[in-house]
Write a protein that holds these residues in place. Sequence first.
Motif, PDB file in Angstrom:
ATOM      1  N   LEU A 435       0.845  -1.182   0.000  1.00 48.52           N
ATOM      2  CA  LEU A 435       0.000   0.000   0.000  1.00 48.52           C
ATOM      3  C   LEU A 435       0.888   1.242   0.000  1.00 48.52           C
ATOM      4  O   LEU A 435       1.913   1.283   0.685  1.00 48.52           O
ATOM      5  N   HIS A 436       0.488   2.245  -0.761  1.00 54.70           N
ATOM      6  CA  HIS A 436       1.252   3.485  -0.870  1.00 54.70           C
ATOM      7  C   HIS A 436       0.643   4.547   0.050  1.00 54.70           C
ATOM      8  O   HIS A 436      -0.580   4.667   0.157  1.00 54.70           O
ATOM      9  N   LEU A 437       1.510   5.308   0.683  1.00 54.84           N
ATOM     10  CA  LEU A 437       1.078   6.363   1.588  1.00 54.84           C
ATOM     11  C   LEU A 437       1.263   7.723   0.927  1.00 54.84           C
ATOM     12  O   LEU A 437       2.086   7.898   0.030  1.00 54.84           O
ATOM     13  N   LYS A 438       0.508   8.676   1.402  1.00 57.70           N
ATOM     14  CA  LYS A 438       0.662  10.048   0.934  1.00 57.70           C
ATOM     15  C   LYS A 438       1.776  10.766   1.691  1.00 57.70           C
ATOM     16  O   LYS A 438       2.430  11.659   1.151  1.00 57.70           O
ATOM     17  N   THR A 439       1.967  10.374   2.939  1.00 54.08           N
ATOM     18  CA  THR A 439       3.023  10.948   3.777  1.00 54.08           C
ATOM     19  C   THR A 439       3.741   9.800   4.484  1.00 54.08           C
ATOM     20  O   THR A 439       3.463   8.628   4.235  1.00 54.08           O
ATOM     21  N   LYS A 440       4.698  10.165   5.366  1.00 54.51           N
ATOM     22  CA  LYS A 440       5.438   9.123   6.079  1.00 54.51           C
ATOM     23  C   LYS A 440       4.551   8.325   7.016  1.00 54.51           C
ATOM     24  O   LYS A 440       4.816   7.148   7.279  1.00 54.51           O
ATOM     25  N   SER A 441       3.521   8.920   7.546  1.00 49.07           N
ATOM     26  CA  SER A 441       2.530   8.224   8.366  1.00 49.07           C
ATOM     27  C   SER A 441       1.146   8.636   7.899  1.00 49.07           C
ATOM     28  O   SER A 441       0.942   9.770   7.446  1.00 49.07           O
ATOM     29  N   GLN A 442       0.205   7.718   8.018  1.00 50.76           N
ATOM     30  CA  GLN A 442      -1.125   7.986   7.457  1.00 50.76           C
ATOM     31  C   GLN A 442      -2.152   7.136   8.181  1.00 50.76           C
ATOM     32  O   GLN A 442      -1.850   6.044   8.679  1.00 50.76           O
ATOM     33  N   ASP A 443      -3.396   7.636   8.241  1.00 48.47           N
ATOM     34  CA  ASP A 443      -4.525   6.880   8.790  1.00 48.47           C
ATOM     35  C   ASP A 443      -5.278   6.214   7.648  1.00 48.47           C
ATOM     36  O   ASP A 443      -5.631   6.870   6.658  1.00 48.47           O
ATOM     37  N   PHE A 444      -5.480   4.894   7.794  1.00 50.03           N
ATOM     38  CA  PHE A 444      -6.278   4.158   6.812  1.00 50.03           C
ATOM     39  C   PHE A 444      -7.637   3.829   7.421  1.00 50.03           C
ATOM     40  O   PHE A 444      -7.745   3.496   8.609  1.00 50.03           O
ATOM     41  N   HIS A 445      -8.664   3.893   6.579  1.00 47.61           N
ATOM     42  CA  HIS A 445     -10.013   3.518   6.990  1.00 47.61           C
ATOM     43  C   HIS A 445     -10.321   2.132   6.427  1.00 47.61           C
ATOM     44  O   HIS A 445     -10.017   1.838   5.267  1.00 47.61           O
ATOM     45  N   PHE A 446     -10.933   1.295   7.263  1.00 42.34           N
ATOM     46  CA  PHE A 446     -11.234  -0.081   6.873  1.00 42.34           C
ATOM     47  C   PHE A 446     -12.743  -0.320   6.994  1.00 42.34           C
ATOM     48  O   PHE A 446     -13.369   0.051   8.006  1.00 42.34           O
ATOM     49  N   HIS A 447     -13.293  -0.940   5.942  1.00 42.34           N
ATOM     50  CA  HIS A 447     -14.700  -1.340   5.948  1.00 42.34           C
ATOM     51  C   HIS A 447     -14.745  -2.856   6.059  1.00 42.34           C
ATOM     52  O   HIS A 447     -14.285  -3.569   5.162  1.00 42.34           O
TER      53      HIS A 447
END
Length: 709
Positions: A435-447
Amino acid sequence: MLEERERKEPAMNPFQKNESKETLFSPVSTEEVPPRPPSPPKKSSPKICGSSYPLSIAFIVVNEFCERFSYYGMKAVLTLYFLYFLHWNEDTSTSVYHAFSSLCYFTPILGAIIADSWLGKFKILSLIGLSLIALGTGGIKPCVAAFGGDQFEEEHAEERTRYFSVFYLSINAGSLISTFITPMLRGDVQCFGDDCYALAFGVPGLLMVIALVVFAMGSKMYKKPPPEGNIVAQVMKCIWFAISNRFKNRSGDIPKRQHWLDWASEKYPKRLIMDVKALTRILFLYIPLPMFWALLDQQGSRWTLQATKMNGNLGFFVLQPDQMQVLNPFLVLVCIPLFDLVIYPLISKCGINFSSLRKMAVGMILACLAFAVAAVIEIKINGMAPPQPGSQEIYLQILNLADDEVKVTVLGNGNHSLLIESIKSFQKTTNYSKLHLKTKSQDFHFHLKYHNLSVYTEHSVEEKNWYSLIVHENGKSVSSMMVKDIENKTTNGMTAIRFINTLHTDVNISLGTDTPISVGEDYGVSPYRTVHRGEYPAVHCKTEDKDFSLNLGLLDFGASYLFVIINITNQGLQAWKTEDIPANKMSIAWQLPQYILVTVAEVMFSVTGLEFSYSQAPSSMKSVLQAAWLLTVAVGNIIVLVVAQFSGLVQWAEFILFSCLLLVVCLIFSIMGYYYVPVKSENIHQPADKQILHFQGEVINLETKNTKL
């Protein structure tokens, strides 16, 4: 003319009447050259079974076996000790390993000075060399080989040459046994809940005591040449005087001399000047040699670290990574008699002049090939390893511990889907998803879609990491948690394991004598624990009210496992096993070709170099030249240290770098060797009383420090 001048000018020197004619022709010196001690009377030493080999050689060889057992046994586990007991990284472990090796090969210079100047080879061995380990290595190394050579008479030169092969056999016999046994003492015995490094270091220490006892037992049989004065200081002063004297007498009226060291003849005896000439000729040849040792000594560091990334299961036997080093001394024991009794005689019968320097050059080429093979193996290992996440990347796997299928959708910014997976209950995933991030750390949402329920959750991740999304039951619904996985393979050939506890009570898990692993209730996750490769059919576990066993099965080299403790109806407590990182697939046997090549290189280079150094050494400087030979080993280890710390290359590229550097050095050494004229043994070992001091005449206005001649 010189005699006529003496007759014409007798009154010019007021001290003339008290001087003999011999005094006028003695070397002029501002310092007194210390008188040489009288040579001890020759005595016939007992021989081995009627042969020409002195019995004293047996004690020296056995002593060397025990001492080398101690040294190589300790070094066999040293890199892994740094890596896993002290928790240093690979580059630091490699650097400290080679820094220690370099120190062990630098101290022979000090040992040689003491041996040749004051104590002699016998006393430095027994009083200093075997009392200390670090400095003791410097006392032993420059003396023991030359001391054994001193036991032979000059008419037994062939037996002396064969002795150096036997001597090297004893080194590798000690190395063979120790490099096989000490890793077993480390890994198969547990001390204080961990690998038993105390025992692995203690047994070599005991062998040092045995070496001292054996060496002392042969004391009365040894030929003990007396020390020859501070020979190192004399050599340095002789060289300095020759250079300064030549600089002071630059006039074109002064006749040139055949060799630049002949400018020291006004102050130093011819024998010393001839010895220094022979010494400098050999030391010049030594300049390219450190690069060979830079490659050879990486068997205990870089090659051992390479073995940790391979599978040591040979079917009939399981090798520990540091046990692979046993191949080198084993093959040396095979190759030395093979080359001495078969290969070299065949080459000689073919009319090929396979001189010592040519053997050493061929050894360098074979070492180049060994590291080229090591580079190919490293590339293959890297190709089989799981890919590493780069900048603004993560790897994610999803584990479904619920009782039915769950559909998981990973949502990015703008709620667009990044990953959609339908995962059955306790389905083993085959790979991670990138998975690719927009920044060095990121919040992902899961359904999460479970039965007719939809659950939305959010988790934070950081770049360059591996994660597992654990989906589990939560009453009639499902919940999830994000756990960080181990980043890469275990690099010590061991296995990493962790546990998830689905029970409603804490579980304590005992693995060997280690501190038990405690796993919290209701989907508690344990930290990783590394264990040795092997079968684990009945691991003892304990809760508050019951004891039970779990079958973990085979835990293979380099793998990472997750075990989920579950209670299955009618089957009791079980461990569901999944493999986060696959085991090492490449067999450790693929290192065999590089070990064969480097061992043959060592036999042709090192054994030949030992004998060559002794045969070309002036009789007064044997220990100094032996120490200079060992000094090349020290410099070679420094080269590895510098490259490991500052090159920044990936491992396979570093192997190629060393291979190419040695190839260039081999070419230079071959050119130097082509112009080298070996000195015959009878000229080198000529007794002192047969050499006559020589004074170079026809000197015009030659200036020394305080004397005009």
